[in-house]
Scaffold this active site. Sequence first.
Site, PDB file in Angstrom:
ATOM      1  N   HIS A 131       3.375  -8.951  -8.464  1.00 38.78           N
ATOM      2  CA  HIS A 131       2.281  -8.398  -7.660  1.00 38.78           C
ATOM      3  C   HIS A 131       1.709  -7.157  -8.342  1.00 38.78           C
ATOM      4  O   HIS A 131       2.337  -6.570  -9.209  1.00 38.78           O
ATOM      5  CB  HIS A 131       2.766  -8.018  -6.256  1.00 38.78           C
ATOM      6  N   LYS A 135       1.733  -2.383  -4.534  1.00 41.94           N
ATOM      7  CA  LYS A 135       2.566  -3.009  -3.487  1.00 41.94           C
ATOM      8  C   LYS A 135       3.764  -2.120  -3.129  1.00 41.94           C
ATOM      9  O   LYS A 135       4.471  -1.645  -4.012  1.00 41.94           O
ATOM     10  CB  LYS A 135       3.039  -4.395  -3.943  1.00 41.94           C
TER      11      LYS A 135
HETATM   12  N1  NDP Z   1       0.835 -12.253   4.874  1.00 43.94           N
HETATM   13  C1  NDP Z   1      -0.057 -12.367   3.866  1.00 43.94           C
HETATM   14  O1  NDP Z   1      -0.662 -13.440   3.643  1.00 43.94           O
HETATM   15  C2  NDP Z   1      -0.362 -11.178   3.040  1.00 43.94           C
HETATM   16  C3  NDP Z   1       0.257  -9.995   3.319  1.00 43.94           C
HETATM   17  N2  NDP Z   1      -0.090  -8.862   2.663  1.00 43.94           N
HETATM   18  C4  NDP Z   1       0.531  -7.649   3.135  1.00 43.94           C
HETATM   19  O2  NDP Z   1      -0.456  -6.929   3.869  1.00 43.94           O
HETATM   20  C5  NDP Z   1      -0.224  -5.527   3.761  1.00 43.94           C
HETATM   21  C6  NDP Z   1      -1.507  -4.844   3.325  1.00 43.94           C
HETATM   22  O3  NDP Z   1      -1.858  -5.256   2.043  1.00 43.94           O
HETATM   23  P1  NDP Z   1      -3.162  -4.651   1.312  1.00 43.94           P
HETATM   24  O4  NDP Z   1      -4.361  -4.811   2.140  1.00 43.94           O
HETATM   25  O5  NDP Z   1      -3.110  -5.212  -0.053  1.00 43.94           O
HETATM   26  O6  NDP Z   1      -2.756  -3.107   1.270  1.00 43.94           O
HETATM   27  P2  NDP Z   1      -3.721  -1.822   1.184  1.00 43.94           P
HETATM   28  O7  NDP Z   1      -2.858  -0.690   0.748  1.00 43.94           O
HETATM   29  O8  NDP Z   1      -4.937  -2.135   0.409  1.00 43.94           O
HETATM   30  O9  NDP Z   1      -4.157  -1.600   2.707  1.00 43.94           O
HETATM   31  C7  NDP Z   1      -3.297  -1.084   3.687  1.00 43.94           C
HETATM   32  C8  NDP Z   1      -4.133  -0.300   4.640  1.00 43.94           C
HETATM   33  O10 NDP Z   1      -3.323   0.076   5.763  1.00 43.94           O
HETATM   34  C9  NDP Z   1      -3.755   1.356   6.149  1.00 43.94           C
HETATM   35  N3  NDP Z   1      -2.810   2.051   7.004  1.00 43.94           N
HETATM   36  C10 NDP Z   1      -1.896   3.026   6.700  1.00 43.94           C
HETATM   37  N4  NDP Z   1      -1.249   3.403   7.814  1.00 43.94           N
HETATM   38  C11 NDP Z   1      -1.779   2.675   8.833  1.00 43.94           C
HETATM   39  C12 NDP Z   1      -1.543   2.623  10.229  1.00 43.94           C
HETATM   40  N5  NDP Z   1      -0.638   3.424  10.822  1.00 43.94           N
HETATM   41  N6  NDP Z   1      -2.253   1.738  10.987  1.00 43.94           N
HETATM   42  C13 NDP Z   1      -3.183   0.954  10.431  1.00 43.94           C
HETATM   43  N7  NDP Z   1      -3.461   0.974   9.100  1.00 43.94           N
HETATM   44  C14 NDP Z   1      -2.763   1.816   8.321  1.00 43.94           C
HETATM   45  C15 NDP Z   1      -4.021   2.077   4.848  1.00 43.94           C
HETATM   46  O11 NDP Z   1      -4.850   3.200   5.112  1.00 43.94           O
HETATM   47  P3  NDP Z   1      -4.897   4.476   4.140  1.00 43.94           P
HETATM   48  O12 NDP Z   1      -5.509   3.950   2.883  1.00 43.94           O
HETATM   49  O13 NDP Z   1      -5.746   5.436   4.896  1.00 43.94           O
HETATM   50  O14 NDP Z   1      -3.473   4.912   3.959  1.00 43.94           O
HETATM   51  C16 NDP Z   1      -4.724   0.980   4.050  1.00 43.94           C
HETATM   52  O15 NDP Z   1      -6.119   0.990   4.279  1.00 43.94           O
HETATM   53  C17 NDP Z   1       0.970  -5.381   2.819  1.00 43.94           C
HETATM   54  O16 NDP Z   1       2.144  -5.256   3.592  1.00 43.94           O
HETATM   55  C18 NDP Z   1       0.999  -6.698   2.069  1.00 43.94           C
HETATM   56  O17 NDP Z   1       2.284  -7.052   1.619  1.00 43.94           O
HETATM   57  C19 NDP Z   1      -1.026  -8.863   1.678  1.00 43.94           C
HETATM   58  C20 NDP Z   1      -1.656 -10.012   1.336  1.00 43.94           C
HETATM   59  C21 NDP Z   1      -1.368 -11.276   1.978  1.00 43.94           C
HETATM   60  O1  LIG Z   2       1.133  -7.168  -1.108  1.00 44.47           O
HETATM   61  C1  LIG Z   2       0.482  -8.186  -1.435  1.00 44.47           C
HETATM   62  O2  LIG Z   2      -0.549  -8.103  -2.102  1.00 44.47           O
HETATM   63  C2  LIG Z   2       0.940  -9.493  -0.964  1.00 44.47           C
HETATM   64  N1  LIG Z   2       1.905  -9.521  -0.083  1.00 44.47           N
HETATM   65  C3  LIG Z   2       2.449 -10.660   0.542  1.00 44.47           C
HETATM   66  C4  LIG Z   2       3.928 -10.752   0.267  1.00 44.47           C
HETATM   67  O3  LIG Z   2       4.606  -9.715   0.296  1.00 44.47           O
HETATM   68  O4  LIG Z   2       4.427 -11.857   0.058  1.00 44.47           O
HETATM   69  C5  LIG Z   2       1.677 -11.922   0.277  1.00 44.47           C
HETATM   70  C6  LIG Z   2       0.984 -11.999  -1.050  1.00 44.47           C
HETATM   71  O5  LIG Z   2       1.898 -12.401  -2.016  1.00 44.47           O
HETATM   72  C7  LIG Z   2       0.278 -10.727  -1.429  1.00 44.47           C
END
Ligand code: NDP
Ligand SMILES: O=C(O)C1=N[C@H](C(=O)O)C[C@H](O)C1
Length: 232
Positions: A131, A135
């Site tokens: 990743h 992450k």
């Molecule tokens: N299940 C799936 O299919 C997938 C899961 N994921 C997961 O999703 C999550 C997010 O990924 P991604 O978008 O890449 O990460 P990012 O870091 O781009 O986004 C996370 C966001 O969450 C915000 N945040 C921080 N604290 C809070 C809070 N208390 N409440 C709400 N929002 C908050 C951050 O804000 P700030 O920048 O202000 O700190 C940031 O904008 C990760 O855990 C990742 O592993 C990702 C892709 C696919």
């Molecule tokens: O953090 C990410 O970007 C992603 N998180 C998810 C995971 O932890 O499996 C899904 C995807 O792989 C992207």
Amino acid sequence: MNIALLGYGKMGKTIEKIATERGHNIVLTVDKDDTEYDISVADIAIDFSIPSAAVDNITKCFAAGVPIVSGTTGWLDHYDEIISLCKEKNGGFIYASNYSLGVNLFFELNKKLAKMMHPVEGYNIHMEEIHHTQKLDAPSGTAITLAEGIIENSAKTNWQLDQGDDKTIPIVAKRIENVPGTHTVTYTSAVDDIEIKHTAHNRQGFALGAVIAAEWLVGKTGVYGMKDVLGI
Ligand SMILES: NC(=O)C1=CN([C@@H]2O[C@H](COP(=O)(O)OP(=O)(O)OC[C@H]3O[C@@H](n4cnc5c(N)ncnc54)[C@H](OP(=O)(O)O)[C@@H]3O)[C@@H](O)[C@H]2O)C=CC1
Ligand SMILES: O=C(O)C1=N[C@H](C(=O)O)C[C@H](O)C1
């Protein structure tokens, strides 16, 4: 459908685009500094935030009676308490470590392969996930789901970062700039390797799956997974 996005980062913004294209309204976006908000303006919430915020975000949705699609990974130590709370509050909840159709097919393929390999001697298993460098959790949620699928169908009983043994699946987690998510399961013998691999080219598959899950969950109560949504 009126959607609240809890977490408006890389995934939140990709989901916004796809949800809007599908005719939905984003009525609320929440990031780290947004503490005062009314989640009840939404028909459904979609959480892609950070591991330490997920439990609180989900709890707020249950309290407000708003069903929630949970995509954040790295909080599963609290999974059982969240499921109990969902039942107590009669909430609506889906968690998937990965919402893409491709990965959900890959999960099924992984379980079938593990079942086939179970009686075969001479192969060692290992997993790798790659990743992007931002992450926060390792191994990925997807890698954990893959490991659980192998454990259900083999003599392995647990997984561990980097090191394995007869009972333990080793998972190597690599962090490389800009990689959306790559997962590999490899069975190695003295004479050959059998390898299955899923490579995400971008985040659109995750985001589309999350929006489809939200469309499916809205108006429902109960605890579900992507198998329910996709019927696979
Ligand atoms: N299940 C799936 O299919 C997938 C899961 N994921 C997961 O999703 C999550 C997010 O990924 P991604 O978008 O890449 O990460 P990012 O870091 O781009 O986004 C996370 C966001 O969450 C915000 N945040 C921080 N604290 C809070 C809070 N208390 N409440 C709400 N929002 C908050 C951050 O804000 P700030 O920048 O202000 O700190 C940031 O904008 C990760 O855990 C990742 O592993 C990702 C892709 C696919
Ligand atoms: O953090 C990410 O970007 C992603 N998180 C998810 C995971 O932890 O499996 C899904 C995807 O792989 C992207």
